[in-house]
Design a protein around this motif. Structure first.
Motif, PDB file in Angstrom:
ATOM      1  N   MET A   1       0.283  -1.709   0.024  1.00 61.01           N
ATOM      2  CA  MET A   1       0.401  -0.468   0.513  1.00 61.01           C
ATOM      3  C   MET A   1       1.197   0.659  -0.265  1.00 61.01           C
ATOM      4  N   GLY A   2       0.593   2.494  -0.984  1.00 55.93           N
ATOM      5  CA  GLY A   2       1.472   3.652  -1.113  1.00 55.93           C
ATOM      6  C   GLY A   2       3.022   3.469  -1.194  1.00 55.93           C
ATOM      7  N   ILE A   3       3.434   2.247  -2.388  1.00 55.43           N
ATOM      8  CA  ILE A   3       4.923   2.393  -2.206  1.00 55.43           C
ATOM      9  C   ILE A   3       5.321   3.275  -3.263  1.00 55.43           C
ATOM     10  N   SER A   4       4.657   3.427  -4.062  1.00 54.58           N
ATOM     11  CA  SER A   4       5.095   4.314  -5.278  1.00 54.58           C
ATOM     12  C   SER A   4       5.187   5.894  -4.853  1.00 54.58           C
ATOM     13  N   PHE A   5       4.650   6.574  -3.313  1.00 49.92           N
ATOM     14  CA  PHE A   5       4.119   7.946  -2.967  1.00 49.92           C
ATOM     15  C   PHE A   5       5.444   7.862  -1.630  1.00 49.92           C
ATOM     16  N   TYR A   6       4.870   6.891  -1.137  1.00 46.36           N
ATOM     17  CA  TYR A   6       6.302   7.311  -0.253  1.00 46.36           C
ATOM     18  C   TYR A   6       7.273   7.141  -0.370  1.00 46.36           C
ATOM     19  N   LEU A   7       7.842   6.326  -1.106  1.00 46.46           N
ATOM     20  CA  LEU A   7       9.034   6.156  -2.151  1.00 46.46           C
ATOM     21  C   LEU A   7      10.064   7.672  -2.658  1.00 46.46           C
TER      22      LEU A   7
END
Lengths: 312, 468
Positions: free
Chosen positions: B99-105
């Protein structure tokens, strides 16, 4: 079901169970013939765990002398065994949505759902039905408003009057079952019901309503009879007394023997009232002026509906 | 825990209560705890990815802060970015997206690049850094914040401000309206129209625009609204994108924070890099004008390539990115021609021309955006081609899974969504008129409650951008 809350109190007999109680026994006849005030807390395909919690809830409102439980629902052991999820939910809601908020309702909900359905947000829709029916407004018809504006109750102390006649033409048959033993969960709730009645000083009477279908297998009957005997309960398999009751399958059923119509329900109530009066020592309460006044109104409404729907 | 679920509402309410009950210096710990609970609710198996992103960027930034030699700093930065984007690439290729990996990375990569550039200070406390990476309102679909903008707010003490909390709740409710009443209502029609060609395909592009706009802005409204309740202002991610008159303007109005991230961390570095300067110099010898623009085009290509991949590794997302790039490059190349045309016909002075430009851009972006819907690129181009063959009405409206009432609600919802524009001004006006404010808020709540597509009978639809 929800009408109970405005009619609670003062009943000597409470019926608990599925459609086989709310369509097969007329409380008005019990009053008229024997002076027995009664109420039916029945709902379509009411499961035994729901019956138990409805009983628990009822005993918070009043303490009757007798509780009559229809044992057909013993055949369903778990929520999973009661049919497709859609069908199960529809029946669950008919019982659970009408209950007032209480810890008992919460327990009834928890007992009625499968493990999968017991998801938190699914549970919340039972506590806040608007979350389930929020789009119901888009399907409203004139009939919805007819009930909305109606001031009289739909049932007669829980009895749903049927005045149609559809004779039984063929006998019913079902494929034999692989296993006739009732499940552990069903026995568990029957035990709970018995113990709760004992605790409250209420006599529990087990009945099998006089209908021809779903089939009440003799193997089931034997298990209930044995349980009743072991626990000192009165068990009435009314199918065996159909002739005594006087049910005529050409005139007393509205759906070919699955349920009774009003004439059949009056006959069944007459027979049962006699047994309850003798076996449970129920007094004739017609001398009670206050109760008589209340019931005379109920009788009038009952007769009025019966006449208006073509009965006599 | 979906943003539009009851569980999330209860969770956010409980967290808000706790947030304003603890001393100001401990508020960030409440947010970190909330972020952890929120992330764990999606699955404990996703947590190592978040921790890895936080750890790599934390230690890389700490290392760079202690070193003065540029080469060592550069090595640390490259190693960190390689680890993080390598992880993202593996996840994307494996079709396993925590979940959300593209955003937090992207957010944490932005931080570590800022530290390298010296525009951000390296955080010394891992838990504080973990909150910057995992701040839950923006975790699953953005906006992508910058360290310098978010960090001071996260660790600043916030007093309970009824106005801010009220505005936040209003915006969350408005976001839920967009998601549940508009986006999820139009979704079945979008699915049905995917089978259509010609006019049906054109209708698909319009309805998909409605769906994705309502869905994405709805989610962002909830994120920004919730954050505002905590007293933390997140950057806006949309500014009336359907009013854009050209592609570049559209991308300055749509998913703004991703666009700015790409601009700052890919477009500019690529366009001014040494190899690019050399390439430009060589090209100018043969094509003076084109050679001058070459770095911009190459940087645009790199930016759109990455933007496409960011959305998904299937070919259609790459094609979608490159189509956007192609439109920008072609527009740029044709600029002299446009200038000649307009100097002769003076259409820009006409009142209707602005409307024409907006409509043109709306339809063009719709056609490009529809590529998202077709993993098979050939399928997309065949449908696009069907617009240039005689049109047949293959998909009648009654087959789209929406009733007349649904269409009416949709039309009203879209009119409201586009008409309201910037909610901020309306909120300020309504703050002065409490009776009207409560009435409208109640009506909005009622609309979400009664008209929203949720609960039993509906697949609980995730926000579209949760998948990226």
């Amino acid at each position: 079901m929800g009408e109970y809350y405005v009619n609670s109190g003062g009943n000597d007999v409470i019926f608990i169970g599925d459609c086989e109680v709310y369509e097969n026994f007329s409380p008005v006849t019990l009053w008229q013939e024997y002076g027995i005030p009664s109420y039916i807390r029945g709902s379509a395909q009411q499961m035994i765990w729901q019956s138990y919690y409805l009983l628990e809830e009822t005993l918070q409102y009043e303490t009757p002398k007798v509780v009559v439980f229809n044992v057909l629902s013993m055949k369903y052991d778990t929520p999973e065994s009661t049919g497709s999820p859609t069908r199960r939910e529809a029946y669950n809601r008919m019982t659970l949505d009408t209950m007032r908020w209480s810890p008992t309702k919460w327990k009834a909900i928890a007992a009625s759902l499968t493990e999968e359905e017991r998801e938190w947000e699914g549970l919340l829709t039972y506590l806040f039905p608007i979350l389930r029916y929020h789009e119901r407004w888009s399907q409203l018809t004139a009939e919805d408003f007819a009930y909305w504006l109606r001031r009289d109750t739909v049932s007669h102390n829980g009895y749903l009057m049927q005045t149609g006649v559809k004779p039984m033409t063929d006998s019913y048959a079902s494929a034999p079952l692989a296993d006739y033993r009732f499940g552990e969960n069903s026995w568990h709730y029957l035990d709970k019901m018995r113990l709760l009645c004992e605790e409250k000083g209420v006599q529990l009477v087990l009945i099998k309503a006089p209908t021809l279908y779903p089939i009440w297998w003799w193997e089931w009957d034997a298990q209930i009879a044995q349980y009743a005997e072991e626990n000192g309960l009165l068990y009435l398999n009314m199918i065996e007394s159909i002739e005594d009751i006087g049910i005529d399958w050409n005139t007393d059923t509205y759906d070919a023997g699955l349920h009774l119509n009003v004439w059949g329900a009056e006959k069944a109530a007459r027979w049962l009232g006699e047994v309850l009066r003798e076996e449970c020592n129920l007094p004739d309460r017609r001398e009670d002026a206050e109760l008589s006044a209340t019931w005379s109104k109920k009788v009038a409404l009952y007769e009025q509906e019966k006449q208006s729907r073509g009965g006599s | 825990m979906r943003f539009t679920s009851l569980t999330f509402g209860l969770f956010a309410g409980a967290l808000l209560f706790l947030y304003y009950r603890v001393p100001g210096r401990a508020q960030w710990a409440v947010l970190l705890l909330g972020s952890l609970v929120f992330y764990l609710s999606a699955g404990a198996e996703y947590l190592p990815f978040l921790l890895l992103a936080a750890a790599t960027t934390f230690f890389a930034a700490r290392f760079m802060a202690k070193r003065t030699e540029k080469a060592a700093k550069r090595r640390a930065l490259l190693l960190c970015l390689l680890a993080d984007f390598g992880l993202l690439a593996v996840c994307k290729c494996a079709g396993y997206l925590p979940m959300g990996i593209s955003f937090y990375l992207f957010q944490s990569a932005g931080y570590v690049i800022d530290v390298y550039r010296g525009t951000a200070k390296a955080e010394g406390n891992f838990l504080r850094h973990a909150l910057f990476v995992s701040y839950f309102p923006q975790l699953v679909q953005g906006p992508i914040s910058r360290h310098g903008q978010l960090e001071p707010q996260l660790f600043h003490s916030h007093e309970y401000d009824p106005k801010e909390v009220s505005f936040g709740i209003q915006r969350m409710l408005w976001g839920a309206f967009k998601k549940l009443v508009i986006a999820d209502r139009v979704a079945p029609a979008v699915v049905a129209l995917k089978e259509c060609r010609g006019l049906g395909f054109l209708l698909l592009t319009v309805l998909y625009a409605v769906q994705i706009y309502a869905d994405f802005t709805g989610g962002i409204d909830i994120a920004l609204g919730l954050s505002r309740c905590f007293g933390i202002t997140l950057p806006e991610n949309f500014r009336s994108p359907f009013r854009a008159k050209n592609t570049a303007e559209y991308w300055r109005r749509w998913h703004i924070t991703l666009g700015e991230w790409m601009k700052d961390y890919i477009f500019y570095p690529v366009s001014v890099s040494a190899p690019m300067r050399r390439l430009s110099k060589a090209a100018r010898k043969r094509w003076p004008k084109f050679g001058k623009r070459l770095p911009v085009y190459a940087a645009s290509f790199a930016t759109w390539f990455v933007t496409g991949i960011w959305h998904g590794v299937t070919p259609n997302f790459l094609v979608w990115g490159l189509l956007n790039c192609a439109v920008i490059v072609i527009s740029e190349e044709l600029t002299p021609l446009y200038k000649k045309f307009h100097s002769r016909f003076r259409l820009k002075e006409k009142k209707w021309y602005g409307g024409f430009e907006i409509t043109r851009m709306f339809l063009l972006m719709n056609l490009i955006r529809a590529c998202d819907l077709f993993p098979n690129v050939g399928d997309y181009f065949r449908r696009l081609g069907s617009l240039f063959t005689p049109w047949t009405w293959e998909c009648a409206l009654p087959d789209l899974g929406l009733t007349g009432l649904d269409w009416a609600i949709l039309a009203l919802g879209v009119a409201l969504m586009l008409g309201l524009g910037q909610l901020r001004d309306i909120q300020e006006t309504l703050w002065q008129r409490p009776a009207l404010r409560y009435c409208l808020l109640f009506l909005l709540f009622l609309a979400v409650l009664l008209l929203g597509k949720y609960g039993v009978g509906y697949d609980a639809a995730a926000f579209i951008y949760n998948q990226f």
